[in-house]
Design an enzyme around this catalytic site. Structure first.
Site, PDB file in Angstrom:
ATOM      1  N   GLN A  22       1.063   3.704   2.103  1.00  0.00           N
ATOM      2  CA  GLN A  22       1.688   3.889   3.419  1.00  0.00           C
ATOM      3  C   GLN A  22       2.200   2.555   3.982  1.00  0.00           C
ATOM      4  O   GLN A  22       2.145   2.314   5.192  1.00  0.00           O
ATOM      5  CB  GLN A  22       0.692   4.526   4.397  1.00  0.00           C
ATOM      6  N   SER A  23       2.688   1.684   3.127  1.00  0.00           N
ATOM      7  CA  SER A  23       3.173   0.378   3.576  1.00  0.00           C
ATOM      8  C   SER A  23       4.400   0.498   4.486  1.00  0.00           C
ATOM      9  O   SER A  23       5.377   1.177   4.155  1.00  0.00           O
ATOM     10  CB  SER A  23       3.548  -0.463   2.355  1.00  0.00           C
ATOM     11  N   ASN A  24       4.327  -0.196   5.619  1.00  0.00           N
ATOM     12  CA  ASN A  24       5.502  -0.308   6.481  1.00  0.00           C
ATOM     13  C   ASN A  24       6.498  -1.310   5.907  1.00  0.00           C
ATOM     14  O   ASN A  24       7.700  -1.215   6.142  1.00  0.00           O
ATOM     15  CB  ASN A  24       5.083  -0.781   7.873  1.00  0.00           C
ATOM     16  N   TYR A  25       5.947  -2.280   5.166  1.00  0.00           N
ATOM     17  CA  TYR A  25       6.807  -3.334   4.627  1.00  0.00           C
ATOM     18  C   TYR A  25       7.809  -2.765   3.626  1.00  0.00           C
ATOM     19  O   TYR A  25       9.010  -3.055   3.678  1.00  0.00           O
ATOM     20  CB  TYR A  25       5.946  -4.410   3.940  1.00  0.00           C
ATOM     21  N   ALA A  41       0.851  -1.198   0.000  1.00  0.00           N
ATOM     22  CA  ALA A  41       0.000   0.000   0.000  1.00  0.00           C
ATOM     23  C   ALA A  41       0.886   1.246   0.000  1.00  0.00           C
ATOM     24  O   ALA A  41       2.080   1.168   0.294  1.00  0.00           O
ATOM     25  CB  ALA A  41      -0.902  -0.007   1.227  1.00  0.00           C
TER      26      ALA A  41
END
Ligand code: PLP
Length: 343
Positions: free
Chosen positions: A78-81, A76
């Protein structure tokens, strides 16, 4: 064979320095009538921490073993990954390509510029975008097309696959976390975790079971409803058991998920999530993130309210991090605060 040997045959890049703390939340325990502890996986260290550090130890380990020089990953906006993967790549001297998917509708400008987006740009990663909301295999295919272009240029790309058709290497990081938690605290009744891709939920459930734990593991749906999530968890657990060469059946029996905290949908801040986030920080000074950990806490509050978690029980909530997203959601988070607090 000790339980740690079960992980020893997988290549691993060490990205964190040791076990994360488990802290008692005294004031919240009193308020809820339970004995509540927080496993601080927001403090895994690398590049703002969070649960992806543990998962990446196994993907990056595999990438290093295969001689890769570039990590490709999709997530996404705002992905943290993707932010954590870019940080891990930097640590190992690799480059990274991040594909951002339009999964969340109707977001303001901060969502596209602040939080994890800003951090990934500072990390110097190459960016691509993918327009579809729910198209795991299409997003994977686009990433592969970019990997092929890089190969032609003589680079050695490694794609981190989050789809269901690949071995869940990231879940191994949470098998390790399950062993760690069960040793830190052998006697808890229940643990509450977010259930998104399922790598964290499946890994923790498996690690706890391997170490002889008997607690209930509640997965709070953050991405899709409980019917779809149960089906997904069955696949992830089966694939994880195959990878570890252990029996899947006893693990499949332990799947428990709830979707009361999901509305209005993935990455969208409902009223319950918003109030859970504020309740935690105003009672304990601990920030939760709007997409995952605040929903997890909202799920925990529901379990206590309906008596699925009994008064007096010893409960661990896994804090999976994700805090940079607070800044990507600042318009949504500030919207109901009394005027005058905005500035
Ligand atoms: C990705 C993420 C999750 C979900 O973890 P899965 O292993 O995909 O289920 C939870 N919390 C945070 C902060 C995350 O970034």
């Amino acid at each position: 064979m000790t339980q740690d040997d079960i992980l020893a045959r997988f290549p691993r890049a060490i990205l964190m320095s040791g076990p994360t703390p488990v802290e008692r939340l005294d004031r919240m325990s009193k308020e809820l009538g339970i004995d509540l502890w927080l496993k601080r996986d927001d403090l895994t260290g690398l590049g703002f921490g969070g649960n992806k550090t543990r998962q990446l130890e196994f993907y990056i380990g595999d990438a290093v073993q295969k001689g890769a020089d570039t990590i490709l990953i999709t997530g996404a906006v705002q992905s943290n990954y993707v932010r954590s993967a870019a940080a891990a790549a930097a640590r190992l001297g690799m480059q990274s390509v991040l594909q951002l998917e339009e999964r969340v509708p109707d977001m303001g400008p901060d969502y596209y510029t602040s939080g994890n987006v800003l951090l990934a740009k500072l990390l110097g990663a190459e960016h691509m975008s993918y327009p579809e909301r729910e198209d795991e295999s299409g997003a994977d295919a686009a990433l592969h097309a970019r990997a092929e272009e890089l190969k032609v240029q003589g680079r050695k790309p490694y794609v981190i696959h989050l789809g269901l058709h690949h071995p869940p290497l990231g879940a191994l990081g949470y098998v390790s976390a399950g062993l760690e938690l069960q040793r830190q605290m052998p006697d808890f009744d229940a643990v509450v975790v977010p259930s998104g891709s399922g790598a964290t939920h499946a890994g923790l459930l498996t690690g706890l079971a391997l170490e002889g734990g008997a607690s209930s593991v509640f997965g709070v749906c953050v991405r899709r409803d409980s019917n779809k999530q149960i089906a997904r968890m069955r696949i992830v657990l089966q694939k994880l058991a195959d990878l570890l060469n252990i029996e899947a059946a006893p693990l499949l029996d332990k799947i428990r998920v709830l979707d009361e905290a999901l509305p209005p949908g993935y990455g969208q801040l409902g009223a319950n999530t918003h109030s859970a986030l504020k309740k935690m920080v105003r009672t304990e000074g601990v920030f939760l993130d709007p997409v995952y950990s605040a929903k997890t806490f909202a799920g925990l509050l529901h379990l206590v309210a309906v008596g699925e978690i009994d008064q007096g029980q010893k409960v661990v909530m896994l804090h999976t991090g994700g805090l940079p997203a607070l800044f990507g959601y600042q318009n949504e988070l500030i919207s109901d605060l009394p005027s005058g607090m905005e500035d």
